[in-house]
Design a protein around this motif. Structure first.
Motif, PDB file in Angstrom:
ATOM      1  N   VAL A  29      11.557 -33.955   2.665  1.00  0.00           N
ATOM      2  CA  VAL A  29      12.737 -34.665   2.170  1.00  0.00           C
ATOM      3  C   VAL A  29      13.647 -34.903   3.364  1.00  0.00           C
ATOM      4  CG1 VAL A  29      14.747 -34.557   0.672  1.00  0.00           C
ATOM      5  CG2 VAL A  29      12.548 -33.684  -0.128  1.00  0.00           C
ATOM      6  N   PHE A  78      11.759 -39.389   0.529  1.00  0.00           N
ATOM      7  CA  PHE A  78      10.673 -38.399   0.532  1.00  0.00           C
ATOM      8  C   PHE A  78       9.487 -38.975   1.284  1.00  0.00           C
ATOM      9  CE2 PHE A  78       6.795 -36.726  -1.664  1.00  0.00           C
ATOM     10  CZ  PHE A  78       6.843 -35.460  -1.108  1.00  0.00           C
ATOM     11  N   TYR A 133      20.738 -36.170  -5.025  1.00  0.00           N
ATOM     12  CA  TYR A 133      19.516 -35.423  -4.701  1.00  0.00           C
ATOM     13  C   TYR A 133      19.679 -33.946  -5.057  1.00  0.00           C
ATOM     14  CZ  TYR A 133      16.306 -32.651  -1.941  1.00  0.00           C
ATOM     15  OH  TYR A 133      15.391 -31.716  -1.556  1.00  0.00           O
ATOM     16  N   GLN A 149       8.896 -33.578  -6.081  1.00  0.00           N
ATOM     17  CA  GLN A 149       9.244 -34.861  -5.464  1.00  0.00           C
ATOM     18  C   GLN A 149       8.200 -35.937  -5.748  1.00  0.00           C
ATOM     19  OE1 GLN A 149       8.944 -31.985  -3.796  1.00  0.00           O
ATOM     20  NE2 GLN A 149      10.943 -31.447  -2.943  1.00  0.00           N
TER      21      GLN A 149
END
Length: 285
Positions: free
Chosen positions: A149, A169, A186, A200
């Protein structure tokens, strides 16, 4: 937000996770706030301005780590992990080229030999970052080796301070997937998904692995079912329906029954004994 309020919030999240079936060993690493001079030093070194929400986060706590495990067959298996790197570990994804490297050595910048499909595709999809000087990329979370990330600054110009950032990502195949426009959004996603493995990948076209889907259906059924209906309106029928009250119950060991000799073995042994006695009697005669 004060450090006391943040610690209280993390304790609340820890209590919620601890009350889930089978969850053990919930650990929260408490950290001191980052100093303002360290934030200014980071911005000057990387020629970027930290977003306001991320700056406030670091002024409250210098990073964040919360892990939890589940108990399976009397063993603790690490499962959830929520993490945000500290300011010192907010490092560029693309390290500068060394003076001792070969001139034609391969690098991530070679992946930008053609325009990304998101740019030539739908107009609503945001343009993907680049691995060259057009983007400045910093790692927020290593995702346990399942990807990264990143805090991404796009449309950068050498020597010009970058200000606009997004959260993306990067999966293991080095493909970019947009997550959120702000760090706050996020952060909410990370808390909502409880730091489950590969969460993710729910924002990718191919989704997480079947094993990760099973964990998601067990610990976040509402969020997982909504994401599943968006990704596949028909629904997946191959997922097992798990009962949390039964999934972590220990199995009682049943004693193994004693083996009985078959009639064939007994008859064979008696025949052998008779034959042997006959031989002995014949020798005496």
């Amino acid at each position: 937000m004060s450090q006391w309020a943040v610690c209280t919030f993390y304790e609340f999240v820890s209590v919620v996770i601890e009350n889930m079936p089978g969850v053990v060993d919930v650990r929260f690493v408490e950290r001191e706030p980052a100093e303002k001079r360290s934030l200014l030093s980071w911005e000057q070194k990387n020629t970027c301005i930290l977003p306001e929400d991320l700056r406030d986060f670091y002024l409250t706590t210098d990073g964040f780590t919360l892990t939890w495990s589940v108990k399976l067959d009397n063993e603790c298996v690490p499962l959830g992990c929520m993490m945000v790197n500290s300011v010192a570990r907010l490092c560029p994804l693309l390290q500068p080229v060394s003076l001792f490297s070969l001139p034609n050595a391969p690098s991530l910048a070679d992946l930008d030999w053609e325009e990304n499909s998101t740019e030539s595709g739908s107009e609503r999809a945001p343009a993907a970052p680049h691995f060259d000087a057009r983007s400045r990329i910093f790692e927020l979370d290593s995702c346990g080796g399942n990807g990264k990330v990143c805090l991404v600054y796009k449309n950068c110009t050498p020597g010009v301070v970058a200000q606009q950032s997004e959260i993306w990502f990067l999966d293991r195949s080095l493909c970019w997937h947009f997550l959120t426009a702000t760090f706050t959004s996020y952060y909410r996603l990370m808390i909502t998904h409880l730091g489950l493995p590969e969460w993710q990948y729910a924002f990718t076209p191919y989704g997480p692995s079947p094993q990760a889907k099973q964990w998601a259906s067990l610990y976040q059924p509402l969020t997982f079912s909504s994401e599943l209906s968006v990704a596949d309106p028909a629904g997946d029928t191959y997922l097992n329906k798990l009962d949390p009250t039964r999934a972590f119950k220990g199995k009682a060991k049943v004693p193994a029954p004693k083996k009985k000799q078959s009639t064939q073995c007994s008859s064979g042994s008696s025949a052998k004994s008779q034959g042997s006695t006959g031989r002995h009697s014949g020798t005496k005669r």
